[in-house]
Design a protein around this motif. Sequence first.
Motif, PDB file in Angstrom:
ATOM      1  N   PHE A 138     -22.430  28.385 -22.493  1.00 43.67           N
ATOM      2  CA  PHE A 138     -23.011  28.791 -21.208  1.00 43.67           C
ATOM      3  C   PHE A 138     -22.197  28.238 -20.044  1.00 43.67           C
ATOM      4  CE2 PHE A 138     -26.541  28.312 -24.268  1.00 43.67           C
ATOM      5  CZ  PHE A 138     -26.897  29.646 -24.365  1.00 43.67           C
ATOM      6  N   SER A 139     -20.920  28.040 -20.276  1.00 42.61           N
ATOM      7  CA  SER A 139     -19.986  27.550 -19.264  1.00 42.61           C
ATOM      8  C   SER A 139     -20.085  26.038 -19.091  1.00 42.61           C
ATOM      9  CB  SER A 139     -20.207  28.261 -17.925  1.00 42.61           C
ATOM     10  OG  SER A 139     -19.167  27.937 -17.034  1.00 42.61           O
ATOM     11  N   GLN A 140     -19.409  25.575 -18.055  1.00 43.36           N
ATOM     12  CA  GLN A 140     -19.411  24.154 -17.750  1.00 43.36           C
ATOM     13  C   GLN A 140     -20.241  23.999 -16.503  1.00 43.36           C
ATOM     14  OE1 GLN A 140     -15.588  22.909 -16.378  1.00 43.36           O
ATOM     15  NE2 GLN A 140     -16.034  20.807 -16.904  1.00 43.36           N
ATOM     16  N   ARG A 141     -21.307  23.217 -16.583  1.00 36.80           N
ATOM     17  CA  ARG A 141     -22.263  23.215 -15.480  1.00 36.80           C
ATOM     18  C   ARG A 141     -22.428  21.874 -14.775  1.00 36.80           C
ATOM     19  NH1 ARG A 141     -26.861  27.245 -16.292  1.00 36.80           N
ATOM     20  NH2 ARG A 141     -25.816  29.012 -17.251  1.00 36.80           N
TER      21      ARG A 141
ATOM     22  N   GLU B 290     -33.785  -1.264 -12.334  1.00 34.74           N
ATOM     23  CA  GLU B 290     -32.853  -0.298 -12.890  1.00 34.74           C
ATOM     24  C   GLU B 290     -31.449  -0.613 -12.387  1.00 34.74           C
ATOM     25  OE1 GLU B 290     -34.548   3.571 -12.593  1.00 34.74           O
ATOM     26  OE2 GLU B 290     -32.611   4.506 -13.002  1.00 34.74           O
ATOM     27  N   GLU B 291     -30.492  -0.577 -13.312  1.00 33.41           N
ATOM     28  CA  GLU B 291     -29.122  -0.911 -12.906  1.00 33.41           C
ATOM     29  C   GLU B 291     -28.201   0.228 -13.330  1.00 33.41           C
ATOM     30  OE1 GLU B 291     -25.727  -4.034 -14.354  1.00 33.41           O
ATOM     31  OE2 GLU B 291     -27.818  -4.495 -14.812  1.00 33.41           O
ATOM     32  N   THR B 292     -27.527   0.817 -12.364  1.00 32.63           N
ATOM     33  CA  THR B 292     -26.598   1.909 -12.710  1.00 32.63           C
ATOM     34  C   THR B 292     -25.365   1.298 -13.360  1.00 32.63           C
ATOM     35  OG1 THR B 292     -27.387   3.163 -10.842  1.00 32.63           O
ATOM     36  CG2 THR B 292     -25.285   3.852 -11.766  1.00 32.63           C
ATOM     37  N   VAL B 293     -25.034   1.782 -14.564  1.00 31.54           N
ATOM     38  CA  VAL B 293     -23.869   1.209 -15.251  1.00 31.54           C
ATOM     39  C   VAL B 293     -22.692   2.186 -15.300  1.00 31.54           C
ATOM     40  CG1 VAL B 293     -25.082  -0.516 -16.625  1.00 31.54           C
ATOM     41  CG2 VAL B 293     -24.910   1.833 -17.481  1.00 31.54           C
ATOM     42  N   TYR B 294     -22.931   3.442 -14.956  1.00 32.40           N
ATOM     43  CA  TYR B 294     -21.819   4.407 -14.989  1.00 32.40           C
ATOM     44  C   TYR B 294     -22.180   5.607 -14.125  1.00 32.40           C
ATOM     45  CZ  TYR B 294     -17.961   7.173 -16.856  1.00 32.40           C
ATOM     46  OH  TYR B 294     -16.802   7.901 -16.989  1.00 32.40           O
ATOM     47  N   GLU B 295     -21.177   6.105 -13.414  1.00 35.45           N
ATOM     48  CA  GLU B 295     -21.360   7.363 -12.678  1.00 35.45           C
ATOM     49  C   GLU B 295     -20.204   8.283 -13.016  1.00 35.45           C
ATOM     50  OE1 GLU B 295     -23.764   6.499  -8.627  1.00 35.45           O
ATOM     51  OE2 GLU B 295     -21.752   5.615  -8.750  1.00 35.45           O
ATOM     52  N   GLY B 296     -20.502   9.517 -13.353  1.00 33.47           N
ATOM     53  CA  GLY B 296     -19.434  10.425 -13.765  1.00 33.47           C
ATOM     54  C   GLY B 296     -19.600  11.810 -13.175  1.00 33.47           C
ATOM     55  N   THR B 297     -18.624  12.666 -13.474  1.00 31.58           N
ATOM     56  CA  THR B 297     -18.654  14.045 -12.963  1.00 31.58           C
ATOM     57  C   THR B 297     -18.727  15.042 -14.126  1.00 31.58           C
ATOM     58  OG1 THR B 297     -16.239  14.004 -12.846  1.00 31.58           O
ATOM     59  CG2 THR B 297     -17.441  13.518 -10.818  1.00 31.58           C
ATOM     60  N   VAL B 298     -17.547  15.384 -14.680  1.00 36.08           N
ATOM     61  CA  VAL B 298     -17.485  16.415 -15.715  1.00 36.08           C
ATOM     62  C   VAL B 298     -18.036  15.929 -17.055  1.00 36.08           C
ATOM     63  CG1 VAL B 298     -15.833  17.652 -17.172  1.00 36.08           C
ATOM     64  CG2 VAL B 298     -15.483  17.572 -14.705  1.00 36.08           C
ATOM     65  N   ILE B 299     -18.780  16.789 -17.743  1.00 34.74           N
ATOM     66  CA  ILE B 299     -19.126  16.542 -19.155  1.00 34.74           C
ATOM     67  C   ILE B 299     -18.365  17.565 -20.004  1.00 34.74           C
ATOM     68  CG2 ILE B 299     -20.938  16.515 -20.913  1.00 34.74           C
ATOM     69  CD1 ILE B 299     -22.851  15.447 -18.798  1.00 34.74           C
ATOM     70  N   GLY B 300     -18.705  18.842 -19.870  1.00 29.91           N
ATOM     71  CA  GLY B 300     -18.001  19.881 -20.631  1.00 29.91           C
ATOM     72  C   GLY B 300     -18.237  19.739 -22.115  1.00 29.91           C
TER      73      GLY B 300
ATOM     74  N   ARG C  13     -24.362  23.157 -11.874  1.00 30.85           N
ATOM     75  CA  ARG C  13     -24.300  24.536 -11.382  1.00 30.85           C
ATOM     76  C   ARG C  13     -25.487  25.308 -11.960  1.00 30.85           C
ATOM     77  NH1 ARG C  13     -17.721  24.915 -12.476  1.00 30.85           N
ATOM     78  NH2 ARG C  13     -17.299  23.287 -10.960  1.00 30.85           N
ATOM     79  N   VAL C  14     -26.332  25.823 -11.140  1.00 30.97           N
ATOM     80  CA  VAL C  14     -27.525  26.603 -11.493  1.00 30.97           C
ATOM     81  C   VAL C  14     -28.584  25.757 -12.198  1.00 30.97           C
ATOM     82  CG1 VAL C  14     -28.464  28.639 -12.647  1.00 30.97           C
ATOM     83  CG2 VAL C  14     -26.172  28.735 -11.618  1.00 30.97           C
ATOM     84  N   ALA C  15     -28.240  25.191 -13.381  1.00 29.77           N
ATOM     85  CA  ALA C  15     -29.170  24.369 -14.161  1.00 29.77           C
ATOM     86  C   ALA C  15     -28.380  23.787 -15.324  1.00 29.77           C
ATOM     87  CB  ALA C  15     -30.304  25.237 -14.712  1.00 29.77           C
TER      88      ALA C  15
END
Length: 486
Positions: free
Chosen positions: A422-425, A440-450, A473-475
């Motif tokens: 269903f594409s890369q969203r 709560e402690e943020t341990v990682y922030e990222g962008t692409v999964i794919g 993108r969309v959902a």
Amino acid sequence: MNKVYKYTEEQLKEDMRLVQVIPHQRQIVYQEMEFFCFIHFTVNTYTGREWGTGDEPENIFHPVKMDAKQWAKAAKDGGMKGIILTCKHHDGFCLWPSKYTEHSVKNSPYKEGKGDIVKEVADACREYGLKFGIYLSPWDRNSKYYGEGDAYNDYYVNQLEELLTSYGDIFVVWLDGACGEGENGKYQSYDWDRYFEVIRRLQPNACIFGCGPDIRWCGNEAGQTRPSEWSVVPADMADAEKVSSLSQHEDNIKFRERGIDSTLMDLGSRERLKNEEKLIFYPAETNFSIRPGWFYHPEEDDKVRDFENLKDIYLKSVGGNTTMLLNVPPTPEGLLHEKDVAVLSQLGNFIREAFADNIALQAQMSSLPLTDVQGNDVQVLKTDNMDSYFENPVGMRELEIALEWEKEQRIAYLVLKEAIQFSQRVEQFAISCIREEGTEETVYEGTVIGHKKIVPLGDIKTRKLKVRITDARVAPILSFIGVYGK
Ligand code: FUL
């Protein structure tokens, strides 16, 4: 959290346009293979060169201990799923007894001219459960047809046909754009469309790499990866490697060490794509050599990449939405060097052990939204299978998944996958630990999964983790979550 995003009509239309760009089945299969072995072997192995001149005598090619099974076993132990062989490199020497040239193994002392290295490697791959792929250099410094227009295209197509019909299933045709002819050299116009037609007709499941439409060269030979490696990119990227004037030249050692030009960092964010009319699904491959050269040189025996370096590139490439193609060159005897074999085996052991035990299976898992559009529970993400996925309703760009264990866990890696049919969203996500007192402690922030994101978490200790998709993108449509301990 989990509000339906207030899309403007225009924004939704644009996101819808992006998610319509989906992979072909052959690209999905290729990405699922993740990691393969490149083998560079030709007359250069005997002359010490990286680019042959094309006038090397055939009789220098003589691998007296040739053992393709040793190559296949090393690749298998290394965690690889296939081998791509340089059937013909730029020097034009063919590792199979081509009918169309005398410049091949048939005129070498190897097996008194009766040998066929391509067949031996294809057979060894099958024996070890690996797929087999071919590299056939368009640039040919030996052929008398090179520079003669269609006469050379006919020659190239004849050779492609030999390779695509005599050695069983081929998973990739690796089309290298390199051409070192320079301004005063021969000029050959390659009939790419004809090559592609032949490949599609004879091996419809094979991907075409590089100068072709299916898999994109990441842009460097140093093993460098982009932090955000998008698969939906402008369509003209598929032509980028076809232009020989932009190709590398004789100083190719510098070329091999060159990193990614920062202006080429962002190939597929919303911002990058908004004015691009034509888009394609074109995932990247990270290709590099275990040694400084692509071919074996004894003076590089002490320059073999070490395990930590290969592990790092594996985590960033396979774990960063690209396939990884690692070159391991055979010695003049026809064997992989013991140093290279040893480091491959270390890498394979790491891959097998680090991702063997998915502790998400024992976690209590819950999500917001509670169920997806099909009524599925988030537990579907425990199976590593693209056909079971969790799909948010249209317009709900956020997803929160909590994993909770009875006892504290030591966590080294978290793996996320999207249902890429269903594409890369996913555009943005974050991982956090929930401490006992509720903070709560943020341990990682990222962008692409794919296809796959491996998040290295060091060695955190926690009883509760949260994965938040904060923009998509969309959902978002996720297909897998894996959590791996120490
Ligand atoms: C380059 C070639 O020039 C190198 O020799 C090597 O085959 C590498 C994989 O591609 O473009």
